[in-house]
Design a protein around this motif. Structure first.
Motif: not given
Length: 836
Positions: A49-70
């Motif tokens: 998500a966009t962090v408005w008016r910041s040059l040192s943004p904190f997102w803290g967003e964590e997720y898992t991406i399921h991938l192709p093996l290659d």
């Protein structure tokens, strides 16, 4: 046996980003790409998500991406959101697969952003068949250039945060390219013909080059976009060293690369990101191989928690470190939910922790496996409940944007005057006004919580009842009367409600992070809810004495919270703790719903924009259903079992953005395409991921498809005139995002448990089988025992040894199964033809 590959990614924060706005700040967000597929623009919404008016943004967003093996590389692009015009690119970080896999613990560090060079942002593939032939005149290299599919790039690609996808770069104003291939071998070069106005060229041309005297030379194939005016634009290249040409006959799809160049480190002038990335690759065996371990795990939660030192759960609890504990807790919670034993599982872990706790003030204060498991259980089972309780007030805070501040050191009297006052306000005026606003928000929050007993999932209530009873038995003294309340409120208020108020974006309560002013208001509300959850025990202590004006309100709320907790645990003990969560795997459960614009592939004569009709969609494990509105009784549906691919559609196909296609196959084997338009790129990626996961078990998936539409008697993407022509772009069904609403996958979950147990196998052997200091005779001096066996009676020690032997035997059986499957894979690979 299925192979799995996934990335655990956490975009933590940024620092020292350059200012892009006239105000001297930026509105940064981050896009995540795997190879050339945009997989994330946020946690569950495919963009940080966009962090408005910041040059040192904190997102803290964590997720898992399921991938192709290659997959080859992971990219992070930081952009500045612009409400007028295109978003500005700030910089990027590119991590190769090799760099991520170098340390099993992954990457956890600050990394400087690098500049984004459009000529380096190439991607895609070219299909080649290369042969080295010999005749009476010497050696000849025969390069058969069949077709290409490459990645969109250039300045225009960043509008709306859309980064390169699998198609040729739209270098021309028409949004297409005029690609041709150029082949170099030594001092010789040849070119293919130019294919006009396409990003999916089909050449099917053979170029032959004779070997010249001198050292062996590499083969290089470059793709260019022909330009009538000015220089041609580079689209990518692939190169084969002489050794590969001599030993193999390269054939297949090959990934396009930029010209070799060292990636410039900006030296921190573009800022940096703190990233946590871990690659997990594994083989998942058929279910029958995991049955013995699953039975051991299930049996362990039904035994005496305090004494079972050799059970798999006890071993896991002792050996799992903090970094892996949350992942393991999530897998275990899902595993036991699927077995209907979530209640016994949580009771087992909490009883073990309570039994070894001597000071009630430290109960569940650490990130133990019990604490993490309860926390993940609440998120998995209680998210709809959380939304129902908190969303109305959170929405008010965001929309009203009131200025609130109690800390004199942080008060901005000028802002207060602009927003709320006439004249020059004093600190007292600001404090009194802020107090009124805070209690105006806190009152509805407390009312919603204490009035939510009937809405709290029965599984959570039963888990809290077991915890309440366990703590009450362990600390029955009158001076510890509040401990049984604090044990529950510590989870519900401190680990569930307060974090959701503090960062509502991470709990799906809002689509965007709060601006700085709203974020401060949320922090004050979260602190107040924490104090209520602590039952006022720490009021007036510590450094935040400026919170004192709120104390009267907090103290009068505490008695209501105690009464709420008493009601919460007053639940029938025979209810199944895993019952509600079992619905997560039921095919009929709705995993996503909302309005989309729908268009059938026929008829082609309809005007493009009017061909799309607004419909309300529901996605379950069984069907993708739709009707004119949520209340409409008549529904049409597409069986999920019929889905063969779910892919993006080029914007040029209908002159519309954010369109995807669902390709299905009916009983007669005929393919059908349904086009769906989403309102923005976030929603598009949400639906893509949800549909791909729902259809993941389907057989006969399509390897390729057309990212365009068949209009005016030809495909808009590759210009082929046959509707039945083979797809020109490969599909991406393997790329999905992990989510709490994902179906349970017991085989993958138990495989992770097995891998974690392997880490403690040697320690388990030492403790219960091979340690010469352990003597099971009655005369044994218990001080000679090691760790978990000190003071254990001979009968208990014998049981522990028997349990440990059984667990080690199960692990060895799984070891052998993995080795056998690996050998079979190696044999198949040795017999398969060489190729890309």
């Amino acid at each position: 046996m299925a192979k799995s590959s996934s990335l655990n990614v956490r975009v933590v924060e940024g620092r020292a980003l350059p200012a892009k706005d006239v105000s001297g700040s930026s509105d940064p967000y981050c896009i995540v790409k795997v190879d050339d597929e945009v997989v994330a623009r946020c946690l569950r919404e495919h963009k940080t998500a966009t962090v408005w008016r910041s040059l040192s943004p904190f997102w803290g967003e964590e997720y898992t991406i399921h991938l192709p093996l290659d997959f080859h590389h992971l990219g992070f692009y930081v952009l500045d959101e612009d409400t007028v015009g295109h978003d500005d690119v700030i910089g990027k970080i590119s991590l190769s697969r090799e760099a991520i896999a170098a340390d099993p613990r992954g990457i956890d560090s600050w990394i400087n952003l690098s500049r984004v060079d459009p000529d380096a942002e190439v991607q895609g593939e070219i299909y080649l068949d290369v042969q080295m032939l010999e005749d009476t005149r010497g050696r000849c290299l025969r390069c058969h250039v069949l077709q290409a599919r490459c990645g969109q790039r250039g300045p225009q690609q960043y509008q709306d945060g859309i980064l390169p996808t699998w198609d040729l770069a739209p270098r021309d104003i028409t949004g297409t390219s005029d690609p041709f291939a150029r082949v170099f071998w030594g001092s010789q070069s040849l070119e293919t013909s130019t294919i006009k106005k396409t990003r999916f060229p089909h050449w099917n041309e053979v170029l032959e080059l004779r070997e010249m005297p001198g050292a062996p030379a590499p083969l290089r194939v470059e793709l260019w976009d022909w330009d009538m005016v000015g220089k041609n634009d580079f689209l990518g290249m692939v190169e084969f060293p002489p050794r590969v040409l001599q030993q193999n006959a390269p054939r297949g799809w090959f990934r396009l690369l930029p010209f070799p160049r060292a990636e410039e480190d900006s030296g921190g002038t573009l800022g940096a990101l703190r990233l946590k990335v871990r690659l997990i690759e594994d083989r998942v065996l058929p279910s029958r191989y995991y049955q013995p371990l699953t039975e051991l795990l299930m049996a362990s939660v039904l035994g005496p928690a305090e004494e079972d030192a050799a059970s798999p759960l006890a071993v896991l609890e002792e050996l799992t470190l903090g970094d892996c504990r949350q992942d393991l807790a999530t897998k275990l919670v899902k595993l036991f939910l699927g077995q209907g034993l979530a209640g016994p599982f949580l009771d087992y872990l909490t009883r073990r922790e309570v039994a070894r706790t001597t000071d009630p003030n430290t109960l569940f204060r650490s990130n133990s496996l019990a604490s993490k498991a309860m926390e993940q259980f609440m998120k998995l089972v209680g998210m709809p409940y959380l939304h129902e309780v908190l969303k109305p007030v959170i929405h008010r805070v965001f929309e009203e944007k009131k200025y609130m501040e109690l800390d004199p050191c942080k008060m901005d009297l000028g802002r207060s005057r602009r927003i709320s006052f006439k004249g020059a306000p004093s600190e007292e005026h600001v404090r009194d006004a802020s107090l009124g606003l805070l209690t105006g928000y806190l009152g509805p929050i407390v009312d919603a919580i204490v009035g939510s007993v009937g809405r709290c999932p029965p599984a959570m209530r039963l888990a809290f009842k077991q915890l309440h009873q366990c703590v009450k038995e362990r600390f029955p003294q009158a001076e510890h009367e509040d401990v049984k309340y604090l044990a529950i409120s510590g989870f519900l208020f401190l680990r569930f409600f307060a974090p959701a108020i503090l960062t509502p974006k991470l709990f799906d309560l809002r689509d965007q992070h709060a601006d700085p002013q709203t974020s401060r208001s949320l922090l004050l509300l979260a602190k107040a809810v924490q104090s209520i959850g602590n039952l006022g025990q720490q009021l007036g202590q510590g450094k935040e004495l400026w919170m004192a004006p709120l104390h009267p309100f907090l103290l009068q709320s505490i008695s209501r919270v105690r009464h709420f907790l008493d009601q919460l645990v007053d639940v029938d003990g025979e209810e199944e703790a895993g019952g509600p969560a079992r619905a997560l795997v039921a095919p009929s459960v709705i995993v996503r719903e909302g309005y989309l614009l729908k268009r059938k592939e026929e008829p082609a004569s309809l005007t493009t924009r009017f061909a799309f009709k607004k419909r309300y969609f529901w996605l379950s494990g069984e069907a993708l259903s739709y009707s004119k509105s949520p209340e409409w009784q008549m529904r049409s549906s597409i069986p999920v079992s019929h889905i063969r691919a779910v892919e993006r559609v080029d914007e040029g196909a209908f002159q519309l953005p954010h369109v995807m296609q669902v390709l299905t196959q009916d009983a007669a084997g005929v393919l059908h395409t349904t086009y769906l338009q989403c309102k923005n790129v976030n929603e598009l990626n949400q639906w893509l991921s949800a549909l791909r996961k729902a259809s993941a078990p389907n057989p006969d998936k399509l390897a390729s498809c057309h990212p365009g539409a068949f209009r005016s008697s030809r495909w808009t993407c590759c210009l082929q005139a046959e509707r039945s022509a083979a797809g020109c772009s490969r599909t991406h069904s393997a790329v999905t995002l992990g989510d709490w609403s994902d179906p349970l996958d017991p085989d993958a979950e138990i495989q992770m448990v097995y891998r974690q147990l392997l880490l403690g196998r040697d320690q388990l052997r030492m403790k219960f089988q091979e340690d010469p200091n352990i003597d099971s005779s009655p005369e044994a001096d218990t001080e000679k025992g090691s760790g978990a066996t000190e003071g254990v009676c001979p009968d208990a020690l014998a049981r522990h040894r028997e349990a440990a032997a059984r667990l080690l035997e199960v692990l060895e059986d799984l070891d052998r199964a993995h080795e056998e499957f690996q050998q079979r894979e190696q044999q198949r690979a040795a017999l398969s033809p060489l190729g890309h």
